[in-house]
Enzyme design. Structure first.
Site, mmCIF file in Angstrom:
data_model
loop_
_atom_site.group_PDB
_atom_site.id
_atom_site.type_symbol
_atom_site.label_atom_id
_atom_site.label_comp_id
_atom_site.label_asym_id
_atom_site.label_seq_id
_atom_site.Cartn_x
_atom_site.Cartn_y
_atom_site.Cartn_z
ATOM 1 N N SER A 1 1.693 -1.640 -7.284
ATOM 2 C CA SER A 1 1.313 -2.822 -8.078
ATOM 3 C C SER A 1 0.243 -3.663 -7.381
ATOM 4 O O SER A 1 0.505 -4.779 -6.942
ATOM 5 C CB SER A 1 2.534 -3.667 -8.467
ATOM 6 O OG SER A 1 3.546 -3.711 -7.494
ATOM 7 N N LEU B 1 0.820 -1.224 0.000
ATOM 8 C CA LEU B 1 0.000 0.000 0.000
ATOM 9 C C LEU B 1 0.848 1.265 0.000
ATOM 10 O O LEU B 1 2.031 1.228 0.379
ATOM 11 C CB LEU B 1 -0.878 -0.003 1.267
ATOM 12 C CG LEU B 1 -1.930 -1.109 1.356
ATOM 13 C CD1 LEU B 1 -2.498 -1.168 2.775
ATOM 14 C CD2 LEU B 1 -3.046 -0.866 0.345
ATOM 15 N N SER B 2 0.238 2.364 -0.361
ATOM 16 C CA SER B 2 0.897 3.661 -0.246
ATOM 17 C C SER B 2 1.225 3.886 1.238
ATOM 18 O O SER B 2 0.393 3.634 2.112
ATOM 19 C CB SER B 2 -0.054 4.752 -0.753
ATOM 20 O OG SER B 2 0.547 6.010 -0.620
ATOM 21 N N GLY B 3 2.438 4.288 1.520
ATOM 22 C CA GLY B 3 2.851 4.520 2.909
ATOM 23 C C GLY B 3 3.375 3.280 3.613
ATOM 24 O O GLY B 3 3.771 3.328 4.784
ATOM 25 N N GLY C 1 6.108 1.668 3.005
ATOM 26 C CA GLY C 1 7.554 1.744 3.216
ATOM 27 C C GLY C 1 8.381 1.310 2.018
ATOM 28 O O GLY C 1 9.599 1.140 2.119
ATOM 29 N N LYS C 2 7.768 1.163 0.855
ATOM 30 C CA LYS C 2 8.466 0.673 -0.346
ATOM 31 C C LYS C 2 9.612 1.600 -0.755
ATOM 32 O O LYS C 2 10.729 1.145 -1.004
ATOM 33 C CB LYS C 2 7.477 0.521 -1.523
ATOM 34 C CG LYS C 2 6.299 -0.400 -1.243
ATOM 35 C CD LYS C 2 5.333 -0.467 -2.415
ATOM 36 C CE LYS C 2 4.690 0.851 -2.784
ATOM 37 N NZ LYS C 2 3.833 1.445 -1.729
HETATM 38 N N1 LIG Z 1 10.316 0.178 9.436
HETATM 39 C C1 LIG Z 1 10.002 1.100 8.500
HETATM 40 N N2 LIG Z 1 10.279 0.856 7.192
HETATM 41 C C2 LIG Z 1 9.941 1.764 6.237
HETATM 42 N N3 LIG Z 1 9.315 2.943 6.483
HETATM 43 C C3 LIG Z 1 9.017 3.224 7.761
HETATM 44 C C4 LIG Z 1 9.340 2.323 8.826
HETATM 45 N N4 LIG Z 1 8.905 2.873 9.980
HETATM 46 C C5 LIG Z 1 8.361 4.060 9.665
HETATM 47 N N5 LIG Z 1 8.420 4.299 8.341
HETATM 48 C C6 LIG Z 1 7.912 5.506 7.663
HETATM 49 O O1 LIG Z 1 6.809 5.136 6.839
HETATM 50 C C7 LIG Z 1 6.754 5.977 5.693
HETATM 51 C C8 LIG Z 1 6.758 5.107 4.455
HETATM 52 O O2 LIG Z 1 6.643 5.915 3.318
HETATM 53 P P1 LIG Z 1 7.159 5.489 1.896
HETATM 54 O O3 LIG Z 1 8.475 4.803 2.006
HETATM 55 O O4 LIG Z 1 7.068 6.698 1.018
HETATM 56 O O5 LIG Z 1 6.051 4.411 1.488
HETATM 57 P P2 LIG Z 1 5.593 3.915 0.050
HETATM 58 O O6 LIG Z 1 6.712 4.157 -0.916
HETATM 59 O O7 LIG Z 1 5.289 2.459 0.265
HETATM 60 O O8 LIG Z 1 4.367 4.694 -0.292
HETATM 61 C C9 LIG Z 1 7.955 6.909 5.750
HETATM 62 O O9 LIG Z 1 7.537 8.142 6.282
HETATM 63 C C10 LIG Z 1 8.905 6.168 6.704
HETATM 64 O O10 LIG Z 1 9.759 7.051 7.385
HETATM 65 MG MG LIG Z 2 6.721 5.268 -2.714
#
Ligand SMILES: Nc1ncnc2c1ncn2[C@@H]1O[C@H](COP(=O)(O)OP(=O)(O)O)[C@@H](O)[C@H]1O
Ligand SMILES: [Mg+2]
Length: 198
Positions: A112, A39-41, A43-44
């Site tokens: 995806s 999902l969005s958010g 951590g990808k």
């Molecule tokens: N263990 C972790 N791994 C990855 N992101 C994390 C973790 N804990 C907290 N976060 C936070 O979660 C958010 C993930 O965002 P993002 O990487 O942009 O997600 P995505 O690309 O899946 O939409 C960031 O703000 C990141 O700092």
């Molecule tokens: Mg992203």
């Protein structure tokens, strides 16, 4: 109307004079594509770029194809309809395949959401090179994080077809790796991924 993918009948494939094994020896690594879905958010992007950096620091050449980044250039003509999401994935998979052929470790970070599109990516890249990495962070956590403010906009009806809110996410049934970033630190996720790469 679905987009047809056409190939001219007047094009001919020419084989490179450099063998894949020569590139492997040259770079001292096995090419691979780690396909991050979630999902969005979830951590990808965070994990993708951290992994790229960690690999570079151990002498391996890696490159991130990030969903938002490719939409700035290569895929700037695509939206978020299921047809466009599918074409987005097809193009990224083809680029990942080329990068694998060049010898690189590729990290794809794309929501995806549809199993069928991920299976197309596996088919394009080839099972031998493809690893599905499910960033399984639950929706509630992603929504609380809301790093780009997109969930609140989606809930307010300002964004349509938003994955997890108004468009489905089909979780992988048999991922090669699963990482829930609500319970695992960035460091432990990276260690697990590095073990997968070997
Ligand atoms: N263990 C972790 N791994 C990855 N992101 C994390 C973790 N804990 C907290 N976060 C936070 O979660 C958010 C993930 O965002 P993002 O990487 O942009 O997600 P995505 O690309 O899946 O939409 C960031 O703000 C990141 O700092
Ligand atoms: Mg992203």
């Amino acid at each position: 109307m679905s987009k047809e993918i056409r190939k001219s009948s007047n094009v001919v494939w020419t084989e490179s004079h450099v063998a894949e094994s020569q590139r492997r020896d040259h770079l001292a690594q096995k090419p691979l594509t780690l396909w991050f879905t979630g999902l969005s958010g979830a951590g990808k992007t965070t994990l993708g770029f951290q992994l790229e950096k960690a690999l570079l620091e151990t002498g391996k050449l890696a490159f991130v194809l990030d969903g938002d980044n490719v939409r700035h250039g290569l895929n700037r003509d695509l939206g978020f309809s299921s047809i466009d999401r599918s074409e987005n994935i097809r193009r990224v998979a083809e680029v990942a395949k080329l990068m694998n052929q060049a010898g690189l470790i590729v990290i794809v970070s794309l929501i995806s959401p549809f199993a069928e599109d991920r299976s197309m990516a596996r088919h394009i890249i080839g099972s031998e090179y493809f690893r599905e990495v499910y960033i399984s962070t639950p929706l509630e956590v992603c929504e609380i994080r809301d790093p780009k403010g997109l969930y609140s906009r989606a809930r307010a009806g300002e964004i349509t077809g938003f994955t997890g809110v108004s468009s489905p996410y089909e979780a992988p049934s048999c991922p090669d790796v699963s990482l829930d970033t609500s319970t695992m630190s960035v460091e432990s996720c990276i260690s697990k991924l590095i073990r997968v790469i070997g």
